[in-house]
Motif scaffolding. Structure first.
Motif, short mmCIF file in Angstrom:
data_model
loop_
_atom_site.label_atom_id
_atom_site.label_comp_id
_atom_site.label_asym_id
_atom_site.label_seq_id
_atom_site.Cartn_x
_atom_site.Cartn_y
_atom_site.Cartn_z
N LEU A 229 0.83 -1.21 0.00
CA LEU A 229 0.00 0.00 0.00
C LEU A 229 0.86 1.26 0.00
CD1 LEU A 229 -2.85 -1.02 2.46
CD2 LEU A 229 -3.04 -0.67 -0.01
N SER A 230 1.99 1.21 0.72
CA SER A 230 2.88 2.37 0.73
C SER A 230 3.49 2.61 -0.65
CB SER A 230 4.00 2.18 1.76
OG SER A 230 4.90 1.15 1.38
N GLU A 231 3.76 1.53 -1.37
CA GLU A 231 4.27 1.66 -2.73
C GLU A 231 3.23 2.29 -3.64
OE1 GLU A 231 7.57 0.54 -4.13
OE2 GLU A 231 7.73 1.12 -2.02
N MET A 232 1.97 1.99 -3.37
CA MET A 232 0.89 2.53 -4.20
C MET A 232 0.63 4.01 -3.91
SD MET A 232 -1.70 -0.75 -3.97
CE MET A 232 -2.87 -0.21 -5.22
N GLU A 233 1.23 4.51 -2.83
CA GLU A 233 1.09 5.93 -2.50
C GLU A 233 2.14 6.79 -3.20
OE1 GLU A 233 -1.31 7.33 -0.86
OE2 GLU A 233 -2.31 5.45 -0.40
N LYS A 234 3.09 6.16 -3.84
CA LYS A 234 4.14 6.91 -4.52
C LYS A 234 3.56 7.63 -5.74
CE LYS A 234 8.07 4.09 -3.06
NZ LYS A 234 9.21 3.24 -3.48
N PRO A 235 4.13 8.79 -6.09
CA PRO A 235 3.58 9.60 -7.19
C PRO A 235 3.36 8.85 -8.49
CG PRO A 235 5.27 10.81 -6.01
CD PRO A 235 5.30 9.43 -5.46
N GLU A 236 4.33 7.98 -8.86
CA GLU A 236 4.20 7.28 -10.13
C GLU A 236 3.02 6.31 -10.14
OE1 GLU A 236 7.68 5.35 -7.81
OE2 GLU A 236 6.80 7.33 -8.15
N ALA A 237 2.69 5.77 -8.95
CA ALA A 237 1.53 4.87 -8.85
C ALA A 237 0.24 5.66 -8.67
CB ALA A 237 1.72 3.90 -7.69
N GLN A 238 0.33 6.79 -7.98
CA GLN A 238 -0.86 7.59 -7.72
C GLN A 238 -1.56 8.03 -8.99
OE1 GLN A 238 -2.71 9.06 -5.03
NE2 GLN A 238 -1.86 7.26 -4.00
#
Length: 322
Positions: free
Chosen positions: A57-66
């Motif tokens: 979930l923290s990885e999904m909060e990164k700009p490229e994933a957002q």
């Protein structure tokens, strides 16, 4: 809007096959046909409560994933991080085209219907009380000049996907209780069992792997395979149970498994392989082979980070060379 629903099917299929961004609920045995060749379930809600889930979930909060998540949410009107509750993939036949994907999510059915109708060469078929939608799947190659289609139907809080209309119809009969399901028998009895700590569960039988696939040698000797991946007390655990026809075959399987582990330990350029190999325990009981793995969640997360960094480095290098 062309092929947007195609992307949903592809994305959800990738989530199951790669185990990369899974979020789910307990397996519903009553939704799976009574005689599957194999079945896989991802318990997304359970994963969210683990250290691995928190990292994902923290990885999904990164700009490229957002940016991608925002676009997905705007298109389909639900958030993959919180509203995707479960994924079940199963097949009652030997061909990949026989597979059925059940998606459990807090979705807006009207929104999905609108997108399905707007997809390329959209069609509708009435099956009993349910409409089966289909569209041309631009991600798959044409066969004999015919473009493959994706079929889907909404059944309560589930979306049923398949590559064949017949498979969607059969799946609808199962979820509506018109035909037998796993709930009425002992096939794959451990799948969906109460109290399970596995956020990924899988089972397969009637295994048929090509002789040209050497890495599948141990599976070709098995008549039944079960797999579970979970996390308890910050410790990631995985179990692979294989059942052979007799004890002698199982002994041969143990030898193959031990050889594979030895090869993993020799890969000095891949320290994570050696760490995984050291964490494996192989045991035999009669015709059964059991492979257990236990690693601290922190170690697994570091491996995931290293893998992502390596992939990014290769991507950058490829773009530079081009």
């Amino acid at each position: 809007m062309k092929s947007r629903i195609d992307r949903l099917a592809v994305i959800l299929g990738v989530l199951v096959l790669t185990g990369s961004t899974v979020l789910g609920g307990p397996m519903r045995r009553a939704d799976v046909a009574a005689d599957p060749v194999w079945a896989v379930h991802v318990d997304c809600d359970l994963l969210r409560s683990t250290a691995l889930g928190s990292f994902i979930l923290s990885e999904m909060e990164k700009p490229e994933a957002q940016a991608k998540l925002a676009a997905f949410q705007a298109m389909f009107s639900f958030d993959l991080r919180t509203q995707l509750h479960g994924l079940t993939l199963y097949s009652t036949g030997p061909s990949p085209a026989d597979g059925v994907l059940l998606v459990y999510a807090d979705f807006d059915p009207d929104r999905l219907v609108t997108l399905a109708k707007a997809a390329e060469d959209a069609r509708e078929t009435q099956y009993k009380q349910t409409v089966i939608y289909s569209w041309v799947d631009g991600k798959r190659k044409a066969r004999n000049g015919v473009k493959p289609r994706t079929y889907a139907a909404i059944a309560g809080d589930r979306v049923v996907f398949a590559q064949q209309e017949e498979r969607v119809a059969q799946a609808l009969d199962v979820v509506k209780g018109a035909t037998p399901s796993l709930a009425g028998g002992q096939v794959f009895g451990q799948l969906g069992a109460a109290g399970s700590t596995g956020f990924i569960q899988a089972a397969a039988r009637k295994l048929d792997f090509a002789a040209s696939a050497p890495n599948a040698a141990i599976l070709r000797l098995s008549k039944l395979a079960r797999f579970q991946l979970g996390e308890t007390g910050q410790q990631v655990t995985a179990t692979l149970a294989l059942e052979a026809n007799d004890e002698e075959v199982a002994t041969n399987m143990v030898s193959i498994a031990q050889g594979l582990v030895a090869l993993m330990k020799l890969q000095k350029e891949k320290p994570e392989s050696a760490k995984i190999a050291d964490a494996l325990a192989i045991t035999q009981k009669g015709p059964g082979l059991l492979v257990n793995l236990s690693l601290p969640a922190a170690d697994v997360i570091e491996m995931m980070k290293a893998g992502a960094a390596h992939k990014a480095h290769r991507k950058d290098a490829k773009e530079t060379n081009n």
